[in-house]
Design a protein around this motif. Structure first.
Motif, PDB file in Angstrom:
ATOM      1  N   GLU A 165      -3.525  -0.596 -12.060  1.00 20.24           N
ATOM      2  CA  GLU A 165      -2.339  -1.422 -11.841  1.00 20.24           C
ATOM      3  C   GLU A 165      -2.023  -1.607 -10.365  1.00 20.24           C
ATOM      4  OE1 GLU A 165       0.713   0.457 -14.133  1.00 20.24           O
ATOM      5  OE2 GLU A 165       0.058  -0.457 -16.023  1.00 20.24           O
ATOM      6  N   ARG A 166      -2.023  -0.525  -9.604  1.00 22.39           N
ATOM      7  CA  ARG A 166      -1.686  -0.630  -8.181  1.00 22.39           C
ATOM      8  C   ARG A 166      -2.735  -1.432  -7.423  1.00 22.39           C
ATOM      9  NH1 ARG A 166       0.526   5.499  -6.737  1.00 22.39           N
ATOM     10  NH2 ARG A 166       2.343   5.450  -8.135  1.00 22.39           N
ATOM     11  N   ARG A 167      -3.996  -1.195  -7.737  1.00 23.81           N
ATOM     12  CA  ARG A 167      -5.080  -1.952  -7.098  1.00 23.81           C
ATOM     13  C   ARG A 167      -4.930  -3.438  -7.379  1.00 23.81           C
ATOM     14  NH1 ARG A 167      -8.797   0.335  -3.389  1.00 23.81           N
ATOM     15  NH2 ARG A 167      -8.844   2.583  -3.786  1.00 23.81           N
TER      16      ARG A 167
ATOM     17  N   VAL B 150      -2.150  -5.099  -8.207  1.00 19.63           N
ATOM     18  CA  VAL B 150      -0.981  -5.630  -7.497  1.00 19.63           C
ATOM     19  C   VAL B 150      -1.332  -5.951  -6.044  1.00 19.63           C
ATOM     20  CG1 VAL B 150       1.295  -5.022  -6.576  1.00 19.63           C
ATOM     21  CG2 VAL B 150       0.764  -4.575  -8.975  1.00 19.63           C
TER      22      VAL B 150
END
Length: 503
Positions: free
Chosen positions: A42-44, A46
């Motif tokens: 998810e962070r990657r 975003v």
């Protein structure tokens, strides 16, 4: 399996660093989403999408331009519709070479379902061409299957787990298939399936005990479907508690709905609403004998849910109770109209039936114990039943009513919104269903628009969108796969029982 999956996650994480350009990043994010493993990155994702949004992009590929448009808009990053002007002639129509590009047209078709109100340029440009492509020369290729699925339910409205199931079987036929990504997708699907199956077994025991205790023999036994519906909104491992809470409320709401639609007299319905509005164990005394066990279970289940919440989360339950009380009040109003043989105006109908669709109540409950999504702002927004939440309720109401109009209502069901529209405007059923189908499209535009108007709530908006997608699944083709559950049995077996072959 878990050790191997962890190793593969590290390998896939490195792919974000090795992407050479915007196009490669786009395709990586798209593949991870298609395969249902984006929740691990998810962070990657975003960061990648933020970079893509800020980077210069001059691609002449319709597929890539439409893919960028869809991915960014789904994540609340604005992209203008003007991006597609380069593919049009002076007459405003898409160029012939574009129309002859099947992958580009499919990408454009899916992108077109992220439009907001006032954007109409793409709507008439695509459908006929895609139908022509399918009929022409794609035969049984994965692309043909993807086009066929999109024509049934476009990708932005397709349940992620169902798309993952389909795409895992297709991805290895693509030239750009990455074996590590595919292996991770297969392992992750099976690992999650084991988790979900264990949950479903435990939840089924809970549900069977509940049904045995309340003894409401007229009600639909939809324990598995209630879990499945909750799972479509939250399938990730970290949302296990939220998933089970929502599934339990689904079951209780189904029993309440069936009591008003199938059995209760008007006086009994009024007594039930009185008890639920009081929300106190002592209110059980006002109920007819056959509803006392249900009310006791309703009270105890909500109390158990509250006890499971952390001390700083217990205020969530106040919103859930108020939403459930409002749902019951809407059921009672519909019962009054039924017993009075009254057909309300279309707007009068919607003011009540958008709430009785259950979508707004379920939206509120879905944020209980949902980790970072469970904020006071999100709960206030969901309870307010505006923009995306109201639109989800409209989709629920219209899809349910289109199915009921086609197949017939329950014996105590009031007039559908289709019938209200027919009476008020003096039109045929065919004309009314066409109007209401267009209103479903308008509701989807409202959900799309909320991603930009509620920028701080994009993750919450996307969960409400998941609920709307689940409605499209259960009521596709004006069928009702919740009431007539044999329609959903095969996909439930595929998702919860049949593992994907690893090799």
């Amino acid at each position: 399996m878990r050790d191997r999956a962890d190793q593969l996650k590290e390998e896939v994480t490195l792919l974000f660093e090795t992407c050479k350009d915007v196009e490669e990043k786009l395709k990586l994010v798209d593949v991870l989403q298609h395969l249902g493993i984006d929740h691990h990155f998810e962070r990657r994702i975003v960061v990648a999408l933020s970079d893509i949004h800020g980077a210069e992009f001059n691609s002449s590929s319709l597929r890539d331009v439409a893919l960028r448009f869809r991915l960014l808009r789904q994540h609340g990053l604005w992209v203008s519709l003007d991006e597609f002007n380069k593919f049009k002639g002076l007459d405003g129509r898409f160029n012939a070479e574009v129309i002859d590009d099947p992958m580009g047209m499919l990408s454009l078709y899916n992108a077109a379902h992220l439009l907001i109100h006032g954007e109409v340029e793409l709507e008439d440009a695509i459908l006929h061409q895609l139908e022509t492509i399918v009929a022409r020369n794609l035969k049984s290729s994965p692309l043909s299957q993807q086009v066929t699925r999109a024509l049934r339910i476009p990708l932005p409205r397709t349940l992620k787990r169902i798309e993952a199931l389909n795409y895992i079987a297709e991805y290895n036929q693509e030239l750009a298939c990455n074996p590590s990504v595919l292996e991770l997708a297969r392992l992750d699907f099976n690992l999650l399936q084991l988790l979900h199956l264990r949950e479903l077994q435990e939840f089924s025991r809970w549900g069977n005990n509940l049904y045995g205790a309340v003894e409401l023999t007229y009600s639909r036994d939809r324990i598995v479907e209630c879990y499945f519906w909750s799972y479509t909104i939250y399938y990730e491992q970290k949302y296990a508690q939220a998933r089970i809470i929502l599934a339990k409320i689904f079951v209780l709401a189904t029993l309440l709905d069936d009591t008003y639609d199938m059995h209760a007299t008007l006086e009994e319905g009024q007594k039930l609403d009185e008890a639920i509005q009081r929300w106190d164990e002592s209110a059980i005394s006002v109920l007819p004998e056959y509803l006392k066990n249900y009310y006791a279970k309703l009270m105890s289940t909500f109390k158990e849910i509250e006890d499971e919440l952390k001390s700083d989360e217990k205020y969530y339950i106040t919103y859930a109770v108020k939403a459930y009380q409002r749902l019951c009040k809407s059921y009672l109003q519909e019962a009054v109209w039924f017993h009075q043989n009254y057909i309300p105006s279309f707007q009068e109908h919607l003011d009540v039936s958008i709430i009785s669709s259950g979508s707004s109540m379920l939206s509120v409950v879905s944020f209980d114990s949902a980790g970072d999504l469970a904020t006071k702002e999100a709960l206030e927004w969901a309870f307010g039943c505006t923009d995306a939440v109201k639109a989800c309720g409209e989709i629920g109401r219209f899809q349910d009513d289109l199915a009921a109009f086609k197949h017939g209502k329950g014996k105590l069901d009031m007039a559908t919104s289709v019938e209200s529209y027919m009476k008020e405007h003096n039109v045929t059923g065919e004309e009314a269903t066409a109007v209401i189908s267009n209103l479903v499209e308008d509701a989807w535009k409202t959900i799309n628009q909320a991603r930009f108007e509620r920028s701080s709530l994009v993750p919450a908006v996307n969960r409400v969108a998941n609920l709307a997608m689940s409605i499209m699944f259960f009521y596709q083709g004006s069928e009702d796969a919740y009431t007539f559950n044999k329609l959903s049995m095969n996909i439930i077996k595929q998702l919860f029982v049949k593992p994907i072959p690893i090799i």
